[in-house]
Scaffold this motif. Structure first.
Motif, PDB file in Angstrom:
ATOM      1  N   ARG A 429     -59.313  47.565   9.940  1.00  0.00           N
ATOM      2  CA  ARG A 429     -59.292  49.037  10.041  1.00  0.00           C
ATOM      3  C   ARG A 429     -58.555  49.447  11.314  1.00  0.00           C
ATOM      4  N   GLU A 430     -58.944  48.810  12.403  1.00  0.00           N
ATOM      5  CA  GLU A 430     -58.390  49.173  13.702  1.00  0.00           C
ATOM      6  C   GLU A 430     -56.880  48.947  13.730  1.00  0.00           C
ATOM      7  N   ILE A 431     -56.463  47.828  13.142  1.00  0.00           N
ATOM      8  CA  ILE A 431     -55.041  47.485  13.232  1.00  0.00           C
ATOM      9  C   ILE A 431     -54.207  48.281  12.230  1.00  0.00           C
TER      10      ILE A 431
ATOM     11  N   SER B  81     -67.505  55.062   2.563  1.00  0.00           N
ATOM     12  CA  SER B  81     -66.259  55.114   1.805  1.00  0.00           C
ATOM     13  C   SER B  81     -65.273  54.086   2.306  1.00  0.00           C
ATOM     14  N   GLY B  82     -64.433  53.627   1.387  1.00  0.00           N
ATOM     15  CA  GLY B  82     -63.330  52.742   1.766  1.00  0.00           C
ATOM     16  C   GLY B  82     -62.142  53.546   2.264  1.00  0.00           C
ATOM     17  N   HIS B  83     -62.196  54.883   2.049  1.00  0.00           N
ATOM     18  CA  HIS B  83     -61.059  55.735   2.398  1.00  0.00           C
ATOM     19  C   HIS B  83     -61.260  56.366   3.773  1.00  0.00           C
ATOM     20  N   SER B  84     -60.217  56.279   4.551  1.00  0.00           N
ATOM     21  CA  SER B  84     -60.323  56.951   5.855  1.00  0.00           C
ATOM     22  C   SER B  84     -59.421  58.172   5.881  1.00  0.00           C
ATOM     23  N   PHE B  86     -57.867  61.729   6.080  1.00  0.00           N
ATOM     24  CA  PHE B  86     -58.279  62.864   6.917  1.00  0.00           C
ATOM     25  C   PHE B  86     -58.878  63.987   6.078  1.00  0.00           C
ATOM     26  N   SER B  87     -58.270  64.249   4.909  1.00  0.00           N
ATOM     27  CA  SER B  87     -58.730  65.387   4.098  1.00  0.00           C
ATOM     28  C   SER B  87     -60.159  65.153   3.604  1.00  0.00           C
ATOM     29  N   TYR B  88     -60.491  63.920   3.269  1.00  0.00           N
ATOM     30  CA  TYR B  88     -61.871  63.607   2.848  1.00  0.00           C
ATOM     31  C   TYR B  88     -62.842  63.901   3.976  1.00  0.00           C
ATOM     32  N   MET B  89     -62.455  63.432   5.142  1.00  0.00           N
ATOM     33  CA  MET B  89     -63.356  63.606   6.289  1.00  0.00           C
ATOM     34  C   MET B  89     -63.567  65.083   6.605  1.00  0.00           C
ATOM     35  N   GLN B  90     -62.494  65.850   6.483  1.00  0.00           N
ATOM     36  CA  GLN B  90     -62.582  67.277   6.760  1.00  0.00           C
ATOM     37  C   GLN B  90     -63.549  67.966   5.792  1.00  0.00           C
ATOM     38  N   GLN B  91     -63.371  67.636   4.507  1.00  0.00           N
ATOM     39  CA  GLN B  91     -64.266  68.221   3.495  1.00  0.00           C
ATOM     40  C   GLN B  91     -65.713  67.855   3.795  1.00  0.00           C
ATOM     41  N   ALA B  92     -65.913  66.590   4.161  1.00  0.00           N
ATOM     42  CA  ALA B  92     -67.267  66.118   4.441  1.00  0.00           C
ATOM     43  C   ALA B  92     -67.886  66.918   5.579  1.00  0.00           C
ATOM     44  N   ILE B  93     -67.066  67.187   6.605  1.00  0.00           N
ATOM     45  CA  ILE B  93     -67.579  67.961   7.735  1.00  0.00           C
ATOM     46  C   ILE B  93     -67.975  69.362   7.283  1.00  0.00           C
ATOM     47  N   ASP B  99     -72.885  61.854   8.567  1.00  0.00           N
ATOM     48  CA  ASP B  99     -72.079  60.745   9.093  1.00  0.00           C
ATOM     49  C   ASP B  99     -71.161  60.229   7.997  1.00  0.00           C
ATOM     50  N   TYR B 100     -70.075  59.592   8.449  1.00  0.00           N
ATOM     51  CA  TYR B 100     -69.064  59.090   7.521  1.00  0.00           C
ATOM     52  C   TYR B 100     -68.769  57.658   7.937  1.00  0.00           C
TER      53      TYR B 100
END
Lengths: 587, 261
Positions: A429-431, B81-84, B86-93, B99-100
């Protein structure tokens, strides 16, 4: 930085003192020249002028006095030789007839010709019986009562020439009209046989001297009788007597010929009066001139002091005006030095500095553009790498699969697999996944810990790794992926080829104003290449990894960051990164 | 001790089983009351069980985890989630997700996150207790209106005028031009109540007022008071008043009728 401040202070010092000395030179040179002229030539000129002026004036006064004396001596002579007078004195009759006495008075007044307010004429017979005067008959000439020494005419017998007049200042008195007598002219009257039958006295008043001190050159004019050392002030009628009464004459001595004597506070101008024993002395008081010179000197000193203070202030303010833009520029340059390129200098109000500021701003602009270009290039490369990876394999698939493996391991109680998958997931993830350019030191070291945890499972007890960080450094931001690649290098190139125990120590500590991050292994050391003195030279070798780290530190911190490699073949390698602790403020 | 209830929604059965079995729920003071493996059955399950906490994946069959949460009266959720993206995280917020966490999930991280969430819930309960203590059901909740701090007073004024719109901490902080954390801290300091609790309580009070009008449906009341959906309204209402909105309405109508007699 302290060296810079010191330099700055020296610059300030020289600028200030230079300006100060320039101002002082500009101010003092004309003053000094003026002073020199005044004190050397000027002072002497004043003295000489005063002496000359005194000599001229005393000559004039002597001539005038001589004229006066001559004219009254002549009058005395005329009276003494007048027939009427001789006849009257020869008669020596106490009760004179009115017709005779009238003739005598006529003679006296005609000789004095209206000068009776300037002098008196007196005629007395040797017995004292016959007495005439243009004024109230002066008692001192009444020789009936004044015998010998008290007789003012007694001295006449001792004069060199029996026929000459005697001129003296000894018999001073005031007339009934309050006119003061300062000079007496005496003459004997003889009949045709040469017998001494009487005396003539002409007493000259101070009024004759009314313009003797014209233009007021002298503070005093003194008539000195050199025969008896008596002096008479011609200006102050009350002042007469020997020399002790005249402070100015105290050191005066013969000869009394024409000359000038310059004393401490006075100039004495002497002129003898021809055919007499008199000398006239003019006293010029030079104290006012001395005082004016002293005043001039005091004013000069005040001007110099004032000028020095003004020069000091001017230099100070001028230095300040220059110092401000210079300091601003220096401060901004220091910021740039420490990696902050977001600077912009407000243009100075001084045209020359404004130009410097403009040039500097333009230069910074160019540097920023260059860096932007470089960063964009780097970003493009990274993006391309990530896209290449994505096209080969969907990272979500990778992470989900790892999660499944982790779930399986967890369900089956496989602790090591659980650890590896969890840590590997975080590492990847980090990399792969992180788009930030910076992260906290704590996160960086967590990443290293994850990496080491996996390696620890791979190599077991063979690897001893420790991480040691000063607690308060946890939130310091550093560029990401700086430490992990170095740790990876240490394991792959330093430890893996080595037989025996491997130890690896990662430390992050504060030393003074710097943060020192060290990666120390006890591996085989670096033997295959020479480490160049300048890490820049690594750019075109196969050790491009460490060069990249070096470059990123340079871009972020400028020259304040250092990367050094110390290696001992067979003993180990220590890589040290030195970062400024203050750089945090500029972020 | 009453345990908080939790529902797990995860489409991958291995992961779901791992979550169920390897986390020591009892020790945390939690009870897993149900699990689901798709978005539709997950929504139904949450609506029927009304759990305190939901842990869900984002990518789910049927509908995704974020849409599911938006439909449900859920106060607290953690996303795995396996997805990082940004749009997912924003919706979650925006949905107030607590927590995510990214897959592969570190069980220690999940454990810590749950502990934090439970602390948060405890604080909320204290607030609610403070607001409802000793109150008759008809009166609504007593809220401080003027506390002597101009920022807090301005925030209360903003709530008074805009509660019917979908405003939250972010909108209020923006309106007042201060940071969210600053507003939160000030608000708690002067009113002793968490900002979000206050705004919920205010809306509940308005809802109680509107319930006197029999022509308004519960759904209309919820929307008029600024609640995003009736499910959420019901959940919040129950949290403060102890009973559901419809039950409350029936009881009040009854007591009104009896007092008319």
């Amino acid at each position: 930085m302290s060296a810079f401040r010191m330099k700055n202070r020296i610059l300030k010092g020289t600028l200030y003192y230079r300006l100060m000395s320039y101002f002082l030179i500009v101010m003092l040179i004309p003053l000094l020249m003026l002073t020199l002229t005044n004190f050397s030539a000027g002072n002497r000129t004043i003295g000489r002028n005063l002496v000359e002026q005194g000599e001229l004036a005393i000559d004039r006064a002597a001539i005038r006095l001589k004229t006066i004396i001559e004219s009254y001596r002549h009058k005395a002579y005329v009276i003494s030789t007048d027939e009427t007078v001789i006849a009257e004195l020869a008669a020596n009759a106490p009760e004179a007839s009115s017709s005779r006495s009238k003739a005598i008075y006529e003679t006296l007044f005609s000789v004095m010709r209206g000068d009776t307010y300037l002098a008196s004429a007196t005629v007395v017979s040797s017995s004292g019986q016959v007495r005439y005067s243009t004024h109230l008959f002066p008692k001192r000439y009444d020789i009936r009562y004044n015998q010998n020494d008290f007789n003012p005419f007694f001295n006449l017998s001792r004069t060199a020439s029996e026929t000459a007049s005697v001129i003296t200042t000894e018999n001073r008195y005031s007339t009934e009209t309050n006119a003061s007598v300062f000079l007496n002219i005496y003459r004997k009257v003889r009949d045709s046989t040469g017998l001494e039958i009487g005396y003539v006295a002409v007493d000259v008043f101070y009024e004759t001297l009314f313009n003797i001190n014209d233009r007021l050159v002298f503070s005093d004019l003194i008539l000195i009788d050199t025969s008896n050392y008596l002096a008479n002030s011609l200006i102050n009628s009350d002042l007469h007597g020997d020399f002790s009464k005249f402070p100015a004459l105290k050191s005066l001595h013969a000869p009394f010929d024409q000359r000038s004597i310059v004393e401490n506070t006075t100039i004495i101008s002497l002129a003898p009066i021809a055919n007499t024993s008199f000398v006239i002395a003019g006293i010029t008081d030079i104290t006012p001139y001395r005082q004016s010179v002293e005043h001039f000197f005091i004013i000069l000193v005040i001007i110099v002091l004032l000028g020095t203070v003004i020069a000091g202030f001017l230099s100070y303010f001028f230095t300040k005006t220059i110092e401000k833009p210079v300091n601003t520029l220096a401060k901004t340059m220091r910021k740039v030095e420490s990696g902050d390129l977001s600077v912009h200098i407000e243009e100075s109000s001084i045209a020359e500095f404004a130009q410097l500021d403009r040039t500097f701003n333009a230069m910074i602009g160019q540097i920023v553009n260059l860096i932007k270009l470089t960063r964009e290039e780097e970003e493009k490369v990274r993006e391309a790498e990530r896209k290449a990876l994505h096209s080969q394999m969907n990272p979500h698939f990778l992470f989900n699969t790892l999660n499944t493996v982790k779930a399986l391991a967890s369900l089956h109680g496989e602790e090591q697999i659980l650890t590896i998958t969890t840590k590997l997931g975080k590492l990847l993830r980090e990399i792969i996944d992180n788009r930030n350019t910076e992260q906290t030191l704590e996160n960086s070291l967590d990443l290293v810990a994850n990496y080491l945890a996996i390696q620890k499972i791979r190599y077991g007890d063979k690897l001893t790794a420790t991480i040691d960080m000063d607690k308060h450094l946890a939130h310091m931001n550093i560029p990401r992926l700086i430490i992990q690649p170095l740790v990876e290098n240490a394991i792959i190139h330093g430890l893996e080829p080595k037989i025996g125990q491997w130890t690896l120590h990662i430390g992050a500590h504060v030393v003074g104003q710097q943060v020192i991050i060290s990666i120390q292994d006890n591996g085989i050391g670096i033997t295959d290449i020479d480490i160049p003195e300048h890490l820049e030279d690594l750019a075109y070798t196969e050790h491009v990894g460490i060069y990249n780290i070096y470059r990123r530190l340079q871009l972020r911190y400028g020259d304040q960051a250092k990367l050094t490699i110390a290696t001992q073949p067979g003993e180990g390698t220590t890589v040290t990164i030195i970062l400024p602790i203050a750089a945090e403020e500029n972020v | 001790m009453t345990r908080h209830t939790i529902v797990l929604v995860e489409d991958e059965l291995l992961t779901l089983r791992e979550l169920e079995t390897t986390i020591d729920w009892t020790q945390l003071g939690l009870q897993v009351v149900g699990t689901a493996s798709d978005g539709i059955s997950g929504e139904a399950l949450i609506k029927s069980l009304e759990p305190d906490i939901v842990i869900t994946d984002i990518r789910l069959p049927g509908q995704d985890g974020l849409s599911m949460l938006a439909q449900c009266p859920v106060n607290h959720a953690i996303i795995l989630s396996g997805h990082s993206d940004f749009s997912y995280m924003q919706q979650a917020i925006r949905l107030g997700v607590f927590d995510y966490l990214l897959k592969p999930v570190d069980n220690n991280d999940l454990h810590q996150s749950l502990e934090k969430l439970l602390n948060h819930i405890k604080e909320e309960e204290v607030d609610v207790e403070k607001l409802t203590k000793g109150k008759m059901i008809e009166e609504g909740l007593e809220l401080p209106q003027s506390v002597g701090n101009y920022i807090v007073d301005a925030a209360i004024e903003f709530i008074r005028t805009s509660y019917a719109k979908q405003i939250g901490l972010q909108e209020t902080a923006e309106y007042l031009n201060i940071s969210e954390s600053h507003l939160c801290r000030l608000f708690k300091e002067y009113t002793q109540i968490n900002f979000l609790q206050y705004i919920s309580a205010w809306r509940i009070n308005k809802a109680i007022e509107l319930m006197g009008n029999p022509s308004l449906s519960i759904q209309a009341i919820a929307l008029n008071c600024g609640f995003p959906n009736p499910g959420y309204f019901a959940k919040i209402f129950k949290k403060f008043m102890g009973i559901s909105p419809s039950k409350y309405r029936n009881e009040r109508n009854y007591s009104n009728e009896s007092s008319m007699d």
